[in-house]
Design a protein around this motif. Structure first.
Motif, PDB file in Angstrom:
ATOM      1  N   UNK A  36      -8.709  -4.235  15.872  1.00 34.18           N
ATOM      2  CA  UNK A  36      -8.069  -3.592  14.725  1.00 34.18           C
ATOM      3  C   UNK A  36      -9.137  -3.118  13.752  1.00 34.18           C
ATOM      4  N   UNK A  37      -8.868  -1.995  13.066  1.00 32.49           N
ATOM      5  CA  UNK A  37      -9.853  -1.496  12.110  1.00 32.49           C
ATOM      6  C   UNK A  37      -9.949  -2.411  10.889  1.00 32.49           C
ATOM      7  N   UNK A  38     -11.086  -2.313  10.184  1.00 31.20           N
ATOM      8  CA  UNK A  38     -11.344  -3.216   9.062  1.00 31.20           C
ATOM      9  C   UNK A  38     -10.332  -3.045   7.940  1.00 31.20           C
ATOM     10  N   UNK A  39      -9.857  -1.808   7.751  1.00 28.87           N
ATOM     11  CA  UNK A  39      -8.976  -1.546   6.600  1.00 28.87           C
ATOM     12  C   UNK A  39      -7.531  -1.890   6.896  1.00 28.87           C
ATOM     13  N   UNK A  40      -7.300  -2.459   8.081  1.00 27.12           N
ATOM     14  CA  UNK A  40      -5.930  -2.663   8.575  1.00 27.12           C
ATOM     15  C   UNK A  40      -5.026  -3.380   7.575  1.00 27.12           C
ATOM     16  N   UNK A  41      -5.422  -4.604   7.150  1.00 27.04           N
ATOM     17  CA  UNK A  41      -4.523  -5.410   6.332  1.00 27.04           C
ATOM     18  C   UNK A  41      -4.144  -4.711   5.034  1.00 27.04           C
ATOM     19  N   UNK A  42      -5.150  -4.103   4.397  1.00 28.42           N
ATOM     20  CA  UNK A  42      -4.886  -3.439   3.120  1.00 28.42           C
ATOM     21  C   UNK A  42      -3.874  -2.321   3.311  1.00 28.42           C
ATOM     22  N   UNK A  43      -4.062  -1.528   4.369  1.00 31.45           N
ATOM     23  CA  UNK A  43      -3.164  -0.386   4.550  1.00 31.45           C
ATOM     24  C   UNK A  43      -1.776  -0.810   5.030  1.00 31.45           C
ATOM     25  N   UNK A  44      -1.703  -1.908   5.780  1.00 32.65           N
ATOM     26  CA  UNK A  44      -0.372  -2.380   6.188  1.00 32.65           C
ATOM     27  C   UNK A  44       0.446  -2.719   4.956  1.00 32.65           C
ATOM     28  N   UNK A  45      -0.206  -3.414   4.007  1.00 39.28           N
ATOM     29  CA  UNK A  45       0.543  -3.785   2.802  1.00 39.28           C
ATOM     30  C   UNK A  45       0.940  -2.547   2.009  1.00 39.28           C
ATOM     31  N   UNK A  46       0.032  -1.566   1.945  1.00 40.87           N
ATOM     32  CA  UNK A  46       0.364  -0.343   1.220  1.00 40.87           C
ATOM     33  C   UNK A  46       1.523   0.373   1.890  1.00 40.87           C
ATOM     34  N   UNK A  47       1.544   0.338   3.222  1.00 39.06           N
ATOM     35  CA  UNK A  47       2.605   1.089   3.889  1.00 39.06           C
ATOM     36  C   UNK A  47       3.950   0.395   3.706  1.00 39.06           C
ATOM     37  N   UNK A  48       3.939  -0.938   3.634  1.00 31.70           N
ATOM     38  CA  UNK A  48       5.198  -1.630   3.330  1.00 31.70           C
ATOM     39  C   UNK A  48       5.641  -1.276   1.916  1.00 31.70           C
ATOM     40  N   UNK A  49       4.661  -1.241   0.999  1.00 27.97           N
ATOM     41  CA  UNK A  49       4.964  -0.839  -0.371  1.00 27.97           C
ATOM     42  C   UNK A  49       5.593   0.548  -0.398  1.00 27.97           C
ATOM     43  N   UNK A  50       5.040   1.447   0.396  1.00 22.71           N
ATOM     44  CA  UNK A  50       5.574   2.809   0.446  1.00 22.71           C
ATOM     45  C   UNK A  50       6.983   2.805   1.019  1.00 22.71           C
ATOM     46  N   UNK A  51       7.187   1.977   2.055  1.00 26.14           N
ATOM     47  CA  UNK A  51       8.509   1.926   2.684  1.00 26.14           C
ATOM     48  C   UNK A  51       9.574   1.470   1.691  1.00 26.14           C
ATOM     49  N   UNK A  52       9.157   0.593   0.753  1.00 28.52           N
ATOM     50  CA  UNK A  52      10.121   0.086  -0.224  1.00 28.52           C
ATOM     51  C   UNK A  52      10.720   1.219  -1.060  1.00 28.52           C
ATOM     52  N   UNK A  53      10.015   2.339  -1.130  1.00 32.55           N
ATOM     53  CA  UNK A  53      10.525   3.448  -1.935  1.00 32.55           C
ATOM     54  C   UNK A  53      11.647   4.211  -1.245  1.00 32.55           C
ATOM     55  N   UNK A  54      11.705   4.090   0.090  1.00 31.17           N
ATOM     56  CA  UNK A  54      12.719   4.883   0.791  1.00 31.17           C
ATOM     57  C   UNK A  54      13.733   4.024   1.506  1.00 31.17           C
ATOM     58  N   UNK A  55      13.442   2.744   1.615  1.00 31.39           N
ATOM     59  CA  UNK A  55      14.296   1.912   2.438  1.00 31.39           C
ATOM     60  C   UNK A  55      14.608   0.652   1.654  1.00 31.39           C
ATOM     61  N   UNK A  56      15.858   0.233   1.611  1.00 27.07           N
ATOM     62  CA  UNK A  56      16.198  -0.937   0.802  1.00 27.07           C
ATOM     63  C   UNK A  56      15.440  -2.194   1.224  1.00 27.07           C
ATOM     64  N   UNK A  57      14.993  -2.299   2.462  1.00 27.34           N
ATOM     65  CA  UNK A  57      14.344  -3.526   2.891  1.00 27.34           C
ATOM     66  C   UNK A  57      12.824  -3.426   2.976  1.00 27.34           C
ATOM     67  N   UNK A  58      12.292  -2.234   3.106  1.00 22.72           N
ATOM     68  CA  UNK A  58      10.840  -2.094   3.206  1.00 22.72           C
ATOM     69  C   UNK A  58      10.306  -2.201   4.619  1.00 22.72           C
TER      70      UNK A  58
END
Lengths: 316, 550
Positions: free
Chosen positions: B332-354
């Motif tokens: 896995x790339x080094x930035x993986x964990x940080x970006x996974x959390x950001x993408x969940x954060x982004x999902x929260x904007x469009x999806x009630x569950x994230x």
């Protein structure tokens, strides 16, 4: 011998003597025929097994013999034929013996699983490790045709927890019990396995169908059942562990039906599958079986224990 | 000195508390990115010392800081840990406070439904305590805010008045700004309800509080609500002038710039200047866009700190590696964990569950396998697809989950998320990020070329992006959105078939339908159930279970 062809005692004896490489008149004298009569009998035998020469008859006999003899009984004799394929060796010995280390690319919790966990950045927990080991042990027992192993697990204490936690491993176990002829034990496992429900572990419809098909196929080998088994391999080809299990089962079904040619071909297909996965791992930049062709440095004689210890650390 | 025994644990404890104090200062100065390592160090000491009280405080600090820097998923993780501690200790006030903090995280994502649920929980936990409580006051104040955004004015007013009852001299003295915000919420709600007189009364209170506080934040909050009042009175010119002044002030306080711009855009719209409104919205969007990208970069830079890995030694990379050394195994790339959390954060904007991103990733993996890709390639497709909507971070919160029909500008803003996502993900040459960038950029491209970005159609759209489009459409159909209910899995497949050939790649839709039908049958799910919720979840569970890809 092959289903459908019935040999008289004389004919069986003839085949054996042919296979030993005896000449026609030698066979004739052993069986008490005149050479002319012997020739007529031999040609009748050739027609019966569908060959037209002595050599072909010998080859046919050798293959039949290999496929009907259970691996445990067959003394692994090396170099039985020229240009042997993987399937030949697998039929003569066992799938595991022939696959060797290549078996790590097949089945559940295979090398693919290990690499996928790394790619996802997930830690392999202790529980994962234990389940993996259990699953791989059953898988290897299946590949080496060790049916008593399945019976031992069935009789052991861990069966109840396996039914609840690892339905797929139980399905493998049931397969082994069926092939090994432990019919009542297999039926009991089939009864125990819970059907899969949303939010809970359980056996999938496809897995149950495979088991039922195998049970029918071990009772009576019909073309329709085998056709259906082949169909399952194709339908669930994206589910790799299941596909591999189904392929191995097809192999054993042919082997039990003494269809040597198809048993060999199905074993070849299993090898090809393992090789494809190995190649896939190489393609993504993985070194699936990192080996070097140089022998290890011989251990130097050491005077004291301490220096031996450091030596071990260096070489390990 | 040697005679005084030094308790090293005591020193450590003091250091940890000092670190937390320092965090607090940095936090109030809006330097949360710098504060996080201190909070984390405090947490580590707390774990080492086995001091539960300190641990709880450190957890809360970590959560608040991450929430402030926009890592909502990470913040919620810490708050949940704090919650389990507080629950274990039976500390209901702390439980209530933590629920309030979690609600604030959802509020920051514009996910008002989830936020409301959390604030409700926060109030319910302390229902047995009758004395006024600060945490109840906060939760009710936030509830009023949520209801205002959801358009439930009556409920909002109810909560706001309840909160007003909770205000004690103590709260007024220690947390004046919150009281000001409560009054502001009340004014907004009353204006919406058309009760101008009452609104005027509370507005006077707001102005009074603001004068007492004399902080720029308070002044700006006051100005925006005053302007809203004036617009309601028909004095839009006065209001616009006031807002323009507030905007100038806001530029010095980036944290509130967003709110001010949103107010201004709304005011211009009401005053009948759609063009100016459009410009303001554009500016708002640019601001959010830049902020989102900068934050994403900062998160990536901080990735080693956040995931507690050691940063690579300086000079470790570069051309020092001899050519003969084999390449490292893929991982896995080094930035993986940080970006996974950001993408969940982004999902929260469009999806009630994230979980939208993860769900789509799982579906894409299954589709790629069905399409005939090798197992680990399919896995990479799935992992990269998780990030397809990360660009949603650049869309002002509240717009994507908005239940009314969007206007042209807002639609444009949403459409920018694909470009923003590509920009955020173009961070390194790791194959997964290259793939993810491609997916983010093209997942709204249509098969017939009518999607965005323009000028791309058919097989020219990258395969992974085409697959993501199929899975994305399907996931959107079988999960609920504020403006429509969830469909059954069967009817969602019918809809996919309808748009195959125009919106989606017909071959992929075919594969996808085969895969879904076979899998649902295999695990005994009734695909015609309406809505699909439980069945869909069971399907995803099965698909994501890959012990050796079984």
């Amino acid at each position: 011998m092959r289903a459908g062809i019935v040999f008289s005692d004389k004919e069986s004896r003839m085949l054996e003597l042919l296979a030993r490489g005896l000449r026609n008149n030698e066979i004739a004298s052993q069986l008490g025929y005149r050479p002319g009569t012997m020739r007529v009998y031999l040609h009748g035998l050739y027609a019966k097994i569908g060959v037209n020469s002595k050599t072909a008859a010998v080859v046919w006999y050798a293959k039949q013999k290999a496929s009907t003899t259970a691996p445990a009984e067959a003394a692994p004799t090396a170099g039985q034929g020229i240009g042997e394929s993987f399937g030949d060796i697998a039929v003569r010995t066992s799938l595991l013996a022939a696959l060797g280390v290549m078996s790590v690319f097949l089945g559940a919790y295979s090398r693919i699983w290990e690499v996928s966990m790394r790619l996802k950045g997930e830690e392999i927990s202790l529980a994962d490790r234990l389940r993996r080991d259990q699953s791989r042990q059953i898988w290897e027992a299946l590949l080496r045709g060790d049916w008593p192993y399945a019976k031992a697990v069935y009789d052991g204490a861990q069966l109840a927890s396996m039914v609840a936690e690892s339905p797929f491993e139980c399905a493998m176990l049931a397969c082994m019990l069926l092939i090994g002829g432990y019919t009542s034990a297999a039926d009991r496992v089939l009864e125990l396995l819970p059907a899969r429900k949303p939010g809970a572990q359980g056996i999938k419809a496809s897995e149950m169908r495979l088991l039922l098909l195998l049970r029918d196929a071990t009772n009576s080998l019909s073309f329709a059942k085998i056709e259906e088994l082949h169909q399952m391999v194709a339908t669930y080809s994206t589910n790799h562990a299941f596909k591999h299990l189904a392929m191995v089962i097809v192999h054993y079904v042919y082997r039990q039906g003494a269809d040597g040619a198809r048993a060999r071909q199905s074993a070849d297909a299993i090898w090809a599958e393992a090789d494809m996965i190995r190649q896939h791992l190489v393609d993504i930049g993985e070194k699936p079986l990192p080996i070097s062709n140089s022998l290890p440095e011989p251990a130097r004689m050491a005077d004291s224990k301490a220096s031996r210890r450091t030596e071990q650390v260096v070489t390990s | 000195l040697t005679e005084i025994p030094i308790d090293s644990n005591e020193v450590k404890r003091r250091e940890a508390y000092a670190a937390l104090g320092f965090c607090r200062q940095l936090y109030t100065q809006a330097k949360s990115f710098e504060a996080f390592p201190y909070a984390q160090a405090a947490l580590e000491s707390a774990l080492e010392l086995g001091d539960p009280a300190l641990e709880l405080r450190a957890l809360v600090a970590c959560g608040l800081i991450l929430g402030d820097v926009g890592d909502i998923a990470g913040a919620i993780e810490f708050h949940m840990r704090a919650l389990s501690h507080a629950t274990r200790d039976g500390n209901v006030v702390e439980v209530s406070r933590t629920w309030n903090n979690i609600g604030l995280c959802f509020l920051a994502s514009g996910n008002y439904d989830l936020a409301t649920a959390c604030f409700d929980r926060s109030v319910k936990v302390i229902a047995d305590i009758s004395a006024p409580l600060h945490s109840r006051f906060c939760a009710q104040c936030n509830l009023a805010h949520c209801h205002f955004h959801r358009g439930d004015i009556d409920a909002g007013l109810r909560e706001a008045y309840k909160a007003l009852h909770e205000v004690t001299e103590d709260i007024l003295a220690s947390d004046t700004f919150s009281v000001l915000l409560l009054r502001r919420n009340l004014v907004r709600l009353l204006l919406e309800a058309g009760r101008l007189d009452e609104a005027g009364f509370h507005l006077a209170e707001v102005v009074e509080l603001s004068n007492r506080l004399a902080s720029p934040r308070a002044a700006i909050a006051t100005a925006t609500v005053q302007a809203a009042y004036e617009i309601a009175q028909g004095l839009s010119d006065v209001a616009l002038t006031r807002l323009a002044a507030a905007l100038t002030e806001s530029r010095k306080v980036p944290a509130v710039l967003r709110d001010t711009l949103a107010c201004l855009a709304k005011a211009e719209d009401v005053a009948g200047h759609p063009e100016s409104a459009r410009l303001r919205l554009q500016e708002l969007s640019d601001h959010v866009y830049d902020l989102a990208i900068t934050r994403a970069r900062q998160h990536i830079q901080l990735a080693p700190v956040f995931s507690q890995q050691n940063p690579p030694a300086p000079g470790a990379r570069g051309n020092t590696r001899p050519l003969s050394r084999p390449l490292p195994s893929p991982s896995k790339p080094a930035e993986w964990d940080a970006l996974v959390r950001l993408s969940v954060t982004a999902s929260l904007r469009i999806d009630p569950t994230g979980w939208h991103g993860l769900r789509v990733g799982t579906l894409v993996k299954a589709l790629a396998l069905e399409y005939g890709l090798a197992p680990l390639d399919a896995l990479e497709f799935g992992l990269a697809s998780q990030f397809h909507d990360i660009g949603m971070l650049s869309v002002p919160e509240g717009i994507p989950l908005c239940s009314r029909r969007l206007n042209d500008v807002e639609t444009e803003l949403i459409e920018r998320h694909s470009a923003a996502g590509a920009e955020m993900l173009a961070i390194s040459a790791h194959p997964r990020w290259l793939l993810a960038t491609e997916i983010a950029a093209y997942h709204h491209a249509r098969w017939d070329g009518e999607g965005y970005p323009v000028n791309v159609a058919g097989a020219a759209i990258p395969l992974a992006a085409r697959m993501c489009a199929v899975a994305d459409t399907y996931d959107t159909l079988v999960t609920a959105r504020p403006w429509r209910a969830a469909r059954s899995m069967q009817s969602a497949l019918r809809e996919l078939n309808r748009v195959a050939g125009t919106q989606l790649d017909p071959a992929l839709v075919n594969c996808f339908a085969t895969m879904i039908m076979r899998e649902t049958e295999d695990i005994g799910i009734d695909a015609s159930l309406d809505p699909a919720l439980n069945g869909f979840q069971a399907l995803l569970d099965t698909l994501s279970l890959d012990r050796g890809f079984s």
